[in-house]
Design an enzyme around this catalytic site. Sequence first.
Site, short mmCIF file in Angstrom:
data_model
loop_
_atom_site.label_atom_id
_atom_site.label_comp_id
_atom_site.label_asym_id
_atom_site.label_seq_id
_atom_site.Cartn_x
_atom_site.Cartn_y
_atom_site.Cartn_z
CG HIS A 98 30.95 36.51 46.53
ND1 HIS A 98 30.83 35.61 45.50
CD2 HIS A 98 31.90 36.01 47.36
CE1 HIS A 98 31.66 34.60 45.70
NE2 HIS A 98 32.32 34.81 46.82
CD GLU A 170 36.23 35.92 47.20
OE1 GLU A 170 36.52 35.00 47.97
OE2 GLU A 170 35.08 36.08 46.73
#
Length: 263
Positions: A98, A170
């Site tokens: 992430h 992302e």
Amino acid sequence: MKNLLIISNWKLNGNKYLINHFINKISHIVKSCNFSIIIAPPLLYLDYMQQVIKLYKCDNYISLSAQNIDIHNYGSFTGEISAKMLKDIGIKYAIIGHADRKIFHKENDNIILKKFTILKSENIFPILCIGETKKEYQSNQTIVICIKQINNIIKNLGILALQDTIIAYEPIWAIGNKIIVNPTYIQKIHNAIRNYLMQINYKIGKYINIQYGGSVNFTNILNLLKQPDINGVLIGKASLDTENFIKILNTINNNFIPSEVNI
Ligand code: 13P
């Protein structure tokens, strides 16, 4: 053909009160959803949330994911949580790579590869985040960067390692920014990733679940999900507010019929 999946990443937010309130409120709705839901609460609350989900009899409808794991399975690594421990308490998914971990914990490709490898060895599905910085986006490097990040896995573990893996695109610049994402642009990136993978292994590329994450909310979700290569969304902020998350679930339920549900 589309596998639709909604992932809620709570990041460093939430407490027992919110977990009870949230699961209580969504428990009826999730039972009528024709798509899959994964929630990633803080690691400390995984076991607790799992119990609450069972209490409200929605364990067939909601799965849980860790937000991170260590590169080791056990040993003198104070403060860490291992893939083996996740497996021990029945967790099936873990987010790795992430942007928050890259930015605040300096995680690089080598660490992400180790985490991916250890998850695979424990049969936990990796949710592998990829994405470019604003600078890379502005210099038109998005696809090159995304493919480089995926190649980090393929070159070391082979394409078959991507079986039972979820990819989450992302863009770092779009996370938490209330940015109006352009669904057509996101589709273009997802399509390039899928095509690249299909060239290496047709089946893996065609069926791999590619999620989009970055400022998704109930107003922009439908246009994203309509794109053929977006298999779902990874939502941060907008999924933390119970009413907002219910709006998201209802919006999908009322407007979108996936042709295939599969996680
Ligand atoms: P936001 O939805 O808050 O932009 O966060 C996206 C994200 O990072 C999910 O992992």
